[in-house]
Design a protein around this motif. Structure first.
Motif, PDB file in Angstrom:
ATOM      1  N   SER A 215      10.654 -39.745 -17.655  1.00  0.00           N
ATOM      2  CA  SER A 215      11.214 -40.313 -16.396  1.00  0.00           C
ATOM      3  C   SER A 215      11.943 -40.128 -15.608  1.00  0.00           C
ATOM      4  CB  SER A 215      11.916 -42.051 -17.674  1.00  0.00           C
ATOM      5  OG  SER A 215      11.804 -43.385 -16.439  1.00  0.00           O
ATOM      6  N   VAL A 216      12.981 -39.399 -15.864  1.00  0.00           N
ATOM      7  CA  VAL A 216      14.404 -39.404 -15.151  1.00  0.00           C
ATOM      8  C   VAL A 216      13.304 -38.190 -13.942  1.00  0.00           C
ATOM      9  CG1 VAL A 216      15.952 -37.062 -14.839  1.00  0.00           C
ATOM     10  CG2 VAL A 216      16.316 -39.348 -16.326  1.00  0.00           C
ATOM     11  N   GLU A 217      12.715 -37.287 -14.557  1.00  0.00           N
ATOM     12  CA  GLU A 217      11.886 -35.534 -13.832  1.00  0.00           C
ATOM     13  C   GLU A 217      10.897 -36.239 -13.191  1.00  0.00           C
ATOM     14  OE1 GLU A 217      13.072 -33.461 -12.996  1.00  0.00           O
ATOM     15  OE2 GLU A 217      14.411 -33.087 -14.728  1.00  0.00           O
ATOM     16  N   THR A 218      10.312 -37.812 -13.290  1.00  0.00           N
ATOM     17  CA  THR A 218       9.533 -38.495 -12.096  1.00  0.00           C
ATOM     18  C   THR A 218      10.085 -38.971 -11.178  1.00  0.00           C
ATOM     19  OG1 THR A 218       9.045 -40.115 -13.943  1.00  0.00           O
ATOM     20  CG2 THR A 218       7.479 -38.023 -13.186  1.00  0.00           C
ATOM     21  N   GLY A 219      11.581 -39.569 -11.781  1.00  0.00           N
ATOM     22  CA  GLY A 219      11.917 -40.562 -10.695  1.00  0.00           C
ATOM     23  C   GLY A 219      11.828 -42.243 -11.001  1.00  0.00           C
TER      24      GLY A 219
ATOM     25  N   PHE B 152      20.042 -33.104 -27.447  1.00  0.00           N
ATOM     26  CA  PHE B 152      18.739 -32.976 -26.567  1.00  0.00           C
ATOM     27  C   PHE B 152      18.762 -32.309 -25.293  1.00  0.00           C
ATOM     28  CE2 PHE B 152      15.017 -33.551 -24.314  1.00  0.00           C
ATOM     29  CZ  PHE B 152      13.743 -33.505 -25.104  1.00  0.00           C
ATOM     30  N   VAL B 153      19.779 -32.451 -24.265  1.00  0.00           N
ATOM     31  CA  VAL B 153      20.448 -31.840 -23.218  1.00  0.00           C
ATOM     32  C   VAL B 153      20.803 -30.822 -23.690  1.00  0.00           C
ATOM     33  CG1 VAL B 153      21.353 -31.837 -21.383  1.00  0.00           C
ATOM     34  CG2 VAL B 153      19.945 -34.036 -21.849  1.00  0.00           C
ATOM     35  N   ARG B 154      21.259 -30.756 -24.213  1.00  0.00           N
ATOM     36  CA  ARG B 154      22.060 -29.057 -25.109  1.00  0.00           C
ATOM     37  C   ARG B 154      21.295 -28.072 -25.147  1.00  0.00           C
ATOM     38  NH1 ARG B 154      22.694 -26.462 -28.702  1.00  0.00           N
ATOM     39  NH2 ARG B 154      22.545 -28.599 -30.524  1.00  0.00           N
TER      40      ARG B 154
ATOM     41  N   VAL C 259      21.166 -26.230  -3.238  1.00  0.00           N
ATOM     42  CA  VAL C 259      22.516 -25.252  -4.041  1.00  0.00           C
ATOM     43  C   VAL C 259      22.363 -25.087  -5.442  1.00  0.00           C
ATOM     44  CG1 VAL C 259      24.667 -23.774  -3.351  1.00  0.00           C
ATOM     45  CG2 VAL C 259      23.669 -23.583  -2.093  1.00  0.00           C
ATOM     46  N   ASP C 260      23.120 -26.540  -5.848  1.00  0.00           N
ATOM     47  CA  ASP C 260      23.681 -26.526  -7.719  1.00  0.00           C
ATOM     48  C   ASP C 260      22.221 -26.960  -7.958  1.00  0.00           C
ATOM     49  OD1 ASP C 260      26.821 -25.833  -7.476  1.00  0.00           O
ATOM     50  OD2 ASP C 260      26.124 -27.950  -5.503  1.00  0.00           O
ATOM     51  N   GLU C 261      22.354 -26.153  -9.133  1.00  0.00           N
ATOM     52  CA  GLU C 261      21.192 -26.215 -10.581  1.00  0.00           C
ATOM     53  C   GLU C 261      19.789 -26.333  -9.565  1.00  0.00           C
ATOM     54  OE1 GLU C 261      23.475 -26.585 -12.277  1.00  0.00           O
ATOM     55  OE2 GLU C 261      23.904 -28.614 -11.451  1.00  0.00           O
ATOM     56  N   THR C 262      20.101 -25.534  -8.670  1.00  0.00           N
ATOM     57  CA  THR C 262      18.796 -25.356  -8.002  1.00  0.00           C
ATOM     58  C   THR C 262      18.741 -23.544  -7.047  1.00  0.00           C
ATOM     59  OG1 THR C 262      18.508 -26.941  -6.606  1.00  0.00           O
ATOM     60  CG2 THR C 262      16.807 -25.351  -5.662  1.00  0.00           C
ATOM     61  N   LEU C 263      19.171 -23.003  -6.668  1.00  0.00           N
ATOM     62  CA  LEU C 263      20.033 -21.719  -6.827  1.00  0.00           C
ATOM     63  C   LEU C 263      21.091 -21.308  -7.772  1.00  0.00           C
ATOM     64  CD1 LEU C 263      20.079 -20.591  -3.162  1.00  0.00           C
ATOM     65  CD2 LEU C 263      18.018 -20.691  -4.268  1.00  0.00           C
ATOM     66  N   LEU C 264      21.890 -22.126  -8.066  1.00  0.00           N
ATOM     67  CA  LEU C 264      23.073 -21.751  -8.952  1.00  0.00           C
ATOM     68  C   LEU C 264      23.139 -22.927  -9.973  1.00  0.00           C
ATOM     69  CD1 LEU C 264      25.904 -21.006  -6.504  1.00  0.00           C
ATOM     70  CD2 LEU C 264      24.885 -19.482  -7.213  1.00  0.00           C
ATOM     71  N   SER C 265      23.416 -22.024 -10.734  1.00  0.00           N
ATOM     72  CA  SER C 265      23.514 -23.068 -12.265  1.00  0.00           C
ATOM     73  C   SER C 265      25.034 -23.315 -12.575  1.00  0.00           C
ATOM     74  CB  SER C 265      22.778 -21.957 -13.920  1.00  0.00           C
ATOM     75  OG  SER C 265      23.151 -22.911 -15.050  1.00  0.00           O
ATOM     76  N   ASN C 266      25.057 -24.754 -12.896  1.00  0.00           N
ATOM     77  CA  ASN C 266      26.037 -24.651 -13.211  1.00  0.00           C
ATOM     78  C   ASN C 266      26.263 -25.225 -15.074  1.00  0.00           C
ATOM     79  OD1 ASN C 266      27.482 -24.669 -10.524  1.00  0.00           O
ATOM     80  ND2 ASN C 266      26.571 -26.942 -10.141  1.00  0.00           N
ATOM     81  N   ALA C 267      25.859 -24.108 -15.278  1.00  0.00           N
ATOM     82  CA  ALA C 267      25.515 -25.547 -17.184  1.00  0.00           C
ATOM     83  C   ALA C 267      27.245 -24.693 -17.148  1.00  0.00           C
ATOM     84  CB  ALA C 267      24.572 -24.076 -17.801  1.00  0.00           C
ATOM     85  N   PRO C 268      27.947 -23.253 -17.372  1.00  0.00           N
ATOM     86  CA  PRO C 268      28.811 -23.442 -17.784  1.00  0.00           C
ATOM     87  C   PRO C 268      29.927 -24.473 -17.756  1.00  0.00           C
ATOM     88  CG  PRO C 268      28.554 -21.031 -16.904  1.00  0.00           C
ATOM     89  CD  PRO C 268      26.762 -22.510 -16.416  1.00  0.00           C
TER      90      PRO C 268
ATOM     91  N   SER D  37       7.269 -29.755  -1.363  1.00  0.00           N
ATOM     92  CA  SER D  37       8.627 -29.876  -1.679  1.00  0.00           C
ATOM     93  C   SER D  37       8.941 -29.621  -3.695  1.00  0.00           C
ATOM     94  CB  SER D  37       8.970 -31.806  -1.657  1.00  0.00           C
ATOM     95  OG  SER D  37       9.160 -31.869  -0.322  1.00  0.00           O
ATOM     96  N   PHE D  38       9.362 -29.082  -3.778  1.00  0.00           N
ATOM     97  CA  PHE D  38       9.081 -28.551  -5.385  1.00  0.00           C
ATOM     98  C   PHE D  38      10.680 -29.071  -6.237  1.00  0.00           C
ATOM     99  CE2 PHE D  38       6.783 -26.414  -3.057  1.00  0.00           C
ATOM    100  CZ  PHE D  38       5.352 -25.730  -3.549  1.00  0.00           C
ATOM    101  N   LYS D  39       9.890 -29.547  -7.261  1.00  0.00           N
ATOM    102  CA  LYS D  39      11.092 -30.863  -8.217  1.00  0.00           C
ATOM    103  C   LYS D  39      11.902 -29.737  -9.442  1.00  0.00           C
ATOM    104  CE  LYS D  39      14.020 -33.634  -9.818  1.00  0.00           C
ATOM    105  NZ  LYS D  39      14.826 -33.286 -10.979  1.00  0.00           N
ATOM    106  N   LEU D  40      12.845 -29.719  -9.080  1.00  0.00           N
ATOM    107  CA  LEU D  40      13.229 -28.557 -10.040  1.00  0.00           C
ATOM    108  C   LEU D  40      13.771 -29.175 -11.789  1.00  0.00           C
ATOM    109  CD1 LEU D  40      13.428 -26.357  -7.952  1.00  0.00           C
ATOM    110  CD2 LEU D  40      14.614 -25.064  -9.061  1.00  0.00           C
ATOM    111  N   PRO D  41      14.166 -28.874 -12.728  1.00  0.00           N
ATOM    112  CA  PRO D  41      14.214 -30.074 -13.348  1.00  0.00           C
ATOM    113  C   PRO D  41      16.322 -29.850 -13.692  1.00  0.00           C
ATOM    114  CG  PRO D  41      13.588 -27.813 -14.518  1.00  0.00           C
ATOM    115  CD  PRO D  41      13.401 -27.445 -12.990  1.00  0.00           C
ATOM    116  N   ASN D  42      16.544 -31.327 -13.909  1.00  0.00           N
ATOM    117  CA  ASN D  42      17.757 -31.487 -14.318  1.00  0.00           C
ATOM    118  C   ASN D  42      17.682 -32.843 -14.805  1.00  0.00           C
ATOM    119  OD1 ASN D  42      20.482 -31.854 -14.447  1.00  0.00           O
ATOM    120  ND2 ASN D  42      20.682 -31.753 -12.081  1.00  0.00           N
TER     121      ASN D  42
END
Length: 264
Positions: A56-60, A75-77, A119-128, A253-258
Motif C-alpha cells: 500500500s505504501v509503495e503504490t501510494g 518486518f521493516v528491519r 539522493v536520500d534512499e535513492t543514491l545514498l542509504s541512510n540505513a545506518p 519515472s522509477f520508484k525505489l522502495p522505502n
C-alpha cells in the motif's frame, strides 16, 4: 445427439468446478489493525499485514503517514537488512537502464538527455541512521538527521551506483535533485564522493525561498527549470512519489522502495 453431448460436457465442467479448490481466497474481513497500530494475532498474521501494508505504501495507496505501524518494526528491519530490499532496488535499476538504452537507441533523448536522481534512499542509504532510530517507527527528528548528514558517511545503494555509472556511460547528463538544504551542500558532496559518485552535471538543493514548499512543488519547479535550460529529462529515480510527481514529469519515472518514511 450433439446437444446431449454438449450438455454432458457442461455438466462435467460444472461438477469439476464445484469440487475444485477456489483459486482466489474470499476476503471476509479486513486484517486486524489495517488502519491502526493495535490488534492481536501472531507473527504470521503480522508479517502478512505488514507485507500488504508495504505494498500500500509503495503504490501510494496509504496516503500520508508519519511512522510505520508498531507491529511492523521487525518486518521493516528484516526487509531493509535482507536480500529483498537489495533485489527490489536492483530490479528497479535494471528496468531504468533498459528504458534508457531503448530511448537513446530510438532517438528520444534529444540533444541533452538527462536523468534526475533523488539522493536520500535513492543514491545514498541512510540505513545506518535508521538502524538506531527504529527503522521508521519513530517520528522524524530533523535535528538528529541533520547531525547524521553532517557525518557524511552514508553508503551508496549498490544498484543505484551501478545504474548511475551505466547511465553516464550512455552519455546521459546526471542531475541530482535533493530535498536537502543549501547549508548541507558540502556534507552532501563529501558523502557522494565517499560513496563513489562522480561527475554529476548539477547538484540542486533547497534554497531559502524553497523552505516550506512541498517536495512535489519544489522538485517540479526545478524540473521545469532544467527543461528551460534545454535538458530532456528521460528518467527520474526517487524513493518517494513526491520525487516523481508534478509537472513536468520525466518521460519515465522509477520508484525505489522505502517503507521507513513518507515525504509529501
Amino acid at each position: 445427439m450433439r446437444r446431449l453431448q454438449l450438455l454432458a460436457v457442461l455438466l462435467a465442467l460444472l461438477a469439476a468446478a464445484a469440487a475444485a479448490e477456489p483459486v482466489l481466497r474470499a476476503v471476509t474481513d479486513v486484517p486486524s489493525s489495517a488502519s491502526s497500530d493495535g490488534g492481536g494475532g501472531g507473527s504470521d498474521s503480522d508479517a502478512l499485514f505488514c507485507d500488504s501494508w508495504m505494498l500500500s505504501v509503495e503504490t501510494g495507496n496509504a496516503g500520508p503517514w508519519s511512522a510505520i505501524p508498531a507491529r511492523c518494526g521487525d518486518f521493516v528491519r528484516a526487509y531493509m537488512e535482507g536480500e529483498r530490499y537489495a533485489s527490489d532496488s536492483a530490479v528497479a535499476a535494471a528496468d531504468s537502464l533498459a528504458f534508457a538504452a531503448q530511448a537513446l537507441a530510438s532517438g528520444d533523448g534529444g540533444a541533452r538527455p538527462a536523468w534526475v536522481f533523488d539522493v536520500d534512499e535513492t543514491l545514498l542509504s541512510n540505513a545506518p541512521y535508521y538502524a538506531v532510530n527504529g527503522w521508521g517507527s519513530q517520528e522524524f527528528n530533523e535535528t538528529s538527521f541533520d547531525e547524521w548528514v553532517a557525518v557524511a558517511q552514508a553508503p551508496a545503494l549498490p544498484s543505484s551506483l551501478k545504474l548511475y555509472n551505466e547511465l553516464q556511460g550512455l552519455g546521459i547528463h546526471i542531475i541530482l535533485l535533493t530535498g536537502r538544504s543549501e547549508f548541507q551542500r558540502n556534507a552532501t558532496q563529501v558523502n557522494l564522493f565517499f560513496a563513489g559518485y562522480r561527475s554529476w552535471e548539477k547538484l540542486i538543493l533547497r534554497q531559502p525561498p524553497d523552505i516550506g514548499k512541498t517536495a512535489v512543488q519544489y522538485k517540479s519547479e526545478r524540473r521545469a527549470a532544467l527543461e528551460a535550460e534545454g535538458f530532456k529529462i528521460l528518467g527520474n529515480s526517487g524513493d518517494q512519489w513526491s520525487d516523481l510527481l508534478g509537472l513536468p514529469m520525466a518521460t519515465r519515472s522509477f520508484k525505489l522502495p522505502n517503507p521507513m518514511y513518507f515525504i509529501s
